[in-house]
Motif scaffolding. Sequence first.
Motif, mmCIF file in Angstrom:
data_model
loop_
_atom_site.group_PDB
_atom_site.id
_atom_site.type_symbol
_atom_site.label_atom_id
_atom_site.label_comp_id
_atom_site.label_asym_id
_atom_site.label_seq_id
_atom_site.Cartn_x
_atom_site.Cartn_y
_atom_site.Cartn_z
ATOM 1 N N VAL A 259 65.605 24.609 31.074
ATOM 2 C CA VAL A 259 65.730 25.559 30.902
ATOM 3 C C VAL A 259 64.198 26.159 30.142
ATOM 4 O O VAL A 259 64.214 26.180 28.638
ATOM 5 C CB VAL A 259 66.913 26.066 29.810
ATOM 6 N N GLU B 273 61.068 27.515 28.258
ATOM 7 C CA GLU B 273 60.854 28.736 26.982
ATOM 8 C C GLU B 273 59.823 29.329 27.704
ATOM 9 O O GLU B 273 58.952 30.198 28.329
ATOM 10 C CB GLU B 273 60.799 28.697 25.640
ATOM 11 N N ARG C 223 68.567 33.962 25.652
ATOM 12 C CA ARG C 223 67.677 33.463 25.774
ATOM 13 C C ARG C 223 65.971 33.072 25.812
ATOM 14 O O ARG C 223 66.298 34.659 25.634
ATOM 15 C CB ARG C 223 67.887 33.608 27.460
ATOM 16 N N GLY D 97 62.778 35.081 31.708
ATOM 17 C CA GLY D 97 64.165 34.955 31.727
ATOM 18 C C GLY D 97 64.105 35.759 33.631
ATOM 19 O O GLY D 97 65.723 35.247 34.230
ATOM 20 N N LEU E 282 64.705 29.184 38.548
ATOM 21 C CA LEU E 282 64.305 28.470 38.339
ATOM 22 C C LEU E 282 64.446 26.925 39.218
ATOM 23 O O LEU E 282 63.978 26.735 38.900
ATOM 24 C CB LEU E 282 65.429 27.321 36.928
ATOM 25 N N CYS F 267 68.815 30.962 34.994
ATOM 26 C CA CYS F 267 70.143 31.047 33.899
ATOM 27 C C CYS F 267 70.049 32.263 32.950
ATOM 28 O O CYS F 267 69.119 33.257 32.997
ATOM 29 C CB CYS F 267 69.277 29.732 32.789
ATOM 30 N N VAL G 199 72.389 31.706 27.069
ATOM 31 C CA VAL G 199 72.618 30.770 26.103
ATOM 32 C C VAL G 199 73.547 30.714 24.871
ATOM 33 O O VAL G 199 72.950 32.090 24.515
ATOM 34 C CB VAL G 199 71.140 30.912 25.809
ATOM 35 N N TYR H 285 74.364 26.446 28.531
ATOM 36 C CA TYR H 285 73.860 27.803 28.787
ATOM 37 C C TYR H 285 74.231 27.755 30.510
ATOM 38 O O TYR H 285 75.346 26.927 31.295
ATOM 39 C CB TYR H 285 72.684 26.561 29.649
ATOM 40 N N HIS I 224 74.465 29.317 34.212
ATOM 41 C CA HIS I 224 73.019 29.744 35.141
ATOM 42 C C HIS I 224 74.310 30.281 36.744
ATOM 43 O O HIS I 224 75.552 30.260 36.528
ATOM 44 C CB HIS I 224 73.218 28.232 36.032
#
Length: 316
Positions: free
Chosen positions: A52, A54, A106, A130, A134, A149, A152, A163, A165
């Motif tokens: 995950v 940034e 997140r 976000g 992913l 995701c 968080v 997390y 998902h």
Amino acid sequence: MKKINPPNPYQPSTIFITLLLLFTSAQHLNAQAKAPSQDTTCPSWHYREDIVPEYFKPGFQTAIFGNNVNVRKSPSPTGAVLEMLPIGQAVEVIAVDTARLTLNGRTAAWHLVAWSNAKKEQKQGWVWGGYLSLAGGGCPGQLSFLLGCTEVKKSEQGWWNRYVHEIKAVKDFQMVDKIQLPEVRLGEAQGFYFGIQSSRGLPEVQHVLLFDWSQGTCGGLQESIYALWTKAGHFQLLPPLRSMGEAGFYAQTEQYIFPDETENVKYKYPLMYLLEKPENKSAILYMKEDSNGDENGAGVSISITKLKLVNNVWRK
């Protein structure tokens, strides 16, 4: 000189060993004769730097995970909206800004992405990270599957987070179905894999999707989460599998055995397979292995059972 008598071929122990060898050899030949047909796995991809992140590194090929996501002229939630992109739109990360935005816990950076519209025109704009997948993949002309995701949850200790998902099934820029995966608890070091497999021999299933993650520490936890995409066009979630261990001391391993690999299991564990008697060739088998060792030796315990589908929910 002491006389040594030859072994009696009719002693019970000799007969048992002989039968075991014959059974194992037969199963080995049978497994070779009935090897699973070639896997029709669909191409898949996943971000290989962090589960995950940034931010995604420039050059990463991904897809829009949200629906009707705003593409902005500047890296800011107040930037002018250039247009909206639908879920599943393929994009490439061109650059990353230093600004961060946090939604649902997140935190992610703003990404300059490029894409090609219906007129084959090349366009660019800023999207919050976000809203980028992913991982994902799919077969040409069929459904595609995207992993993202969505939330968080921060821990009080601060060294690990939980997390959330989701996997979404997408076709023609429309979401067909989605499923939320069990929360995973991650610290600083971890890795993950996402793959789209064939039906694995399950009669009512089109694809088996695997989300596999592990802690990057010795003795750390590894978790495998399987989602089935059925011929009815819906997701079904299998109970998550957990494995962990410390080399030389203990280990706990869980795995699923799908119908396309049952013959190999019958060859590897013939006596246990006979005792469990999982006759249904279309069943998903659950195998658990526990082992521990010390200065006095090691002990291993293995069990095989069948998963049950109760009210459309799979249970161990």
